[in-house]
Structures are given as structure tokens and as C-alpha cells.
Write an enzyme that holds these catalytic residues in place. Structure first.
Site, PDB file in Angstrom:
ATOM      1  N   CYS A 117     -18.200 -17.940  17.294  1.00 26.54           N
ATOM      2  CA  CYS A 117     -19.368 -18.659  16.791  1.00 26.54           C
ATOM      3  C   CYS A 117     -19.646 -18.173  15.374  1.00 26.54           C
ATOM      4  O   CYS A 117     -19.738 -16.961  15.134  1.00 26.54           O
ATOM      5  CB  CYS A 117     -20.569 -18.396  17.696  1.00 26.54           C
ATOM      6  SG  CYS A 117     -22.118 -19.109  17.075  1.00 26.54           S
TER       7      CYS A 117
ATOM      8  N   CYS B 115     -23.134 -16.089  15.297  1.00 26.27           N
ATOM      9  CA  CYS B 115     -23.382 -14.786  15.929  1.00 26.27           C
ATOM     10  C   CYS B 115     -22.112 -13.990  16.262  1.00 26.27           C
ATOM     11  O   CYS B 115     -22.211 -12.862  16.738  1.00 26.27           O
ATOM     12  CB  CYS B 115     -24.203 -14.965  17.202  1.00 26.27           C
ATOM     13  SG  CYS B 115     -23.319 -15.736  18.568  1.00 26.27           S
TER      14      CYS B 115
ATOM     15  N   CYS C 186     -26.219 -17.548  21.203  1.00 26.37           N
ATOM     16  CA  CYS C 186     -27.302 -17.891  20.263  1.00 26.37           C
ATOM     17  C   CYS C 186     -27.784 -19.329  20.389  1.00 26.37           C
ATOM     18  O   CYS C 186     -28.765 -19.697  19.745  1.00 26.37           O
ATOM     19  CB  CYS C 186     -26.876 -17.602  18.830  1.00 26.37           C
ATOM     20  SG  CYS C 186     -25.648 -18.752  18.166  1.00 26.37           S
TER      21      CYS C 186
ATOM     22  N   CYS D 231     -14.334 -30.531  21.866  1.00 20.84           N
ATOM     23  CA  CYS D 231     -14.194 -31.062  20.511  1.00 20.84           C
ATOM     24  C   CYS D 231     -15.283 -30.426  19.653  1.00 20.84           C
ATOM     25  O   CYS D 231     -16.466 -30.713  19.823  1.00 20.84           O
ATOM     26  CB  CYS D 231     -14.339 -32.576  20.593  1.00 20.84           C
ATOM     27  SG  CYS D 231     -13.982 -33.447  19.076  1.00 20.84           S
TER      28      CYS D 231
END
Length: 182
Positions: free
Chosen positions: A98, A101, A150, A170
Site C-alpha cells: 500500500c 501505509c 489503513c 484490478c
């Protein structure tokens, strides 16, 4: 004029693949609401309890941390243009994380070329790394994928992927980071 119609048709056809403009919003108290104000659902069940995440920040904190493009996708549930993201054709071995985070989301060996213009994966590292929420925006029902740590918007999951799962996660490149395998 004919080219205008062809271009418009192509743009509209690309939206259901992964695109998203009018998405559920997160209220200040963490409640997920669709554009019609209906509470979002998780894994097909209405989520009566508020979504909570390990990492929570104010809008101002996210704006300071993220680029404008990352903020638009991760916090406002936007979508980057198809074929524009740096991870669409990315082939290195490692782990996709991510961008907000650092949560490890998808291993590179689950990535495949879906032809949609967005990086696609057939399964997350674990079901705890991502959450799936029902998205009823744009006149259709889709499953939104958010970071399990997050709550950042990553993209959508569809049931037209390859074996062994048959799923296609996706995602937006701008919502991702990458840790190269040594």
C-alpha cells in the site's frame, strides 16, 4: 464528429473494467456511504458496525503524506487512467504494498496481464491484508478493494481472473508501492 463518438464509446467501455469516479465515501466517523448515502457492505453482508483500521489519520495528515494523485485514488476513491500506471507492465519479483501505509498486499507471482490497463493479481497475500466492500456506485454492483491496515482505496475485484482463484484484483498503480525481492 464520428471520431468523437468512437472516442466517447471507448472511454465508456473502459470504465466498468476498473474505472471508478462516483465511489462510496467515508464519513468522519468511519462509516462507508455510497453516493446515494446507503451504508456500504463488507463480504456481502451489510456492515452495521463502523469500519475501523489500524492506521487512522485526518484528511490533513493524508494530504501532507500523499502526492495529489495518491490522495485522489487512496482517499477519494478515484482511478488513474488506464495504461498510465508504472506497475501495469512491471515484471520485477517482490511484493506490492500500500502506497499510504506500506502494508504488504500482493506477491509478484500472483500478478498477471489482464489487458485492462491496470495491474492485476489473482489473490492477495492474505485475506487480512485487504478488505472487500460492496460498491453500488455507477449504476452497478462491484466489489471495492481497500487496504486492510489503513482503508486506502486500491481498486476493485472481479470474478473473471485466471485459475486457481478465478479472481482479478484490478488495482491502481498510484495506490501501490513495491519492495524488490533480493
Amino acid at each position: 464528429m464520428k471520431m468523437f463518438y468512437v472516442y466517447t464509446l471507448l472511454v465508456l467501455l473502459s470504465l466498468p473494467a476498473c474505472g471508478q469516479q462516483d465511489q462510496p465515501t467515508t464519513e468522519a466517523d468511519g462509516t462507508m456511504l455510497t453516493s446515494a448515502g446507503v451504508e456500504a457492505t463488507q463480504n456481502g453482508n451489510t456492515n452495521k458496525s463502523k469500519q475501523s483500521y489500524e492506521i487512522t489519520k485526518t484528511d490533513a495528515e493524508w494530504k501532507r503524506q500523499l502526492t495529489p494523485e495518491q490522495y485522489y485514488v487512496l482517499r477519494q476513491k478515484g482511478t488513474e487512467p488506464a495504461f498510465s500506471g508504472k506497475y501495469n507492465d512491471h515484471k520485477e519479483k517482490g511484493v506490492y504494498t500500500c502506497a499510504a501505509c506500506g502494508n504488504e498486499l500482493f506477491a509478484s507471482d500472483t500478478k498477471f496481464d489482464s489487458g485492462t490497463g491496470w495491474p492485476s493479481y489473482f489473490k492477495p497475500i492474505s485475506s487480512k491484508q485487504v478488505r472487500e466492500l460492496t460498491d453500488r456506485s455507477m449504476g452497478m454492483v462491484r466489489t471495492e478493494v481497500v487496504c486492510g491496515r489503513c482503508g486506502g482505496h486500491l481498486g476493485h475485484v472481479f470474478d473473471d481472473g485466471p485459475k486457481p482463484t478465478g479472481l482479478r484484483y484490478c488495482l491502481n498503480s498510484v495506490a501501490l508501492g513495491f519492495k524488490k525481492r533480493e
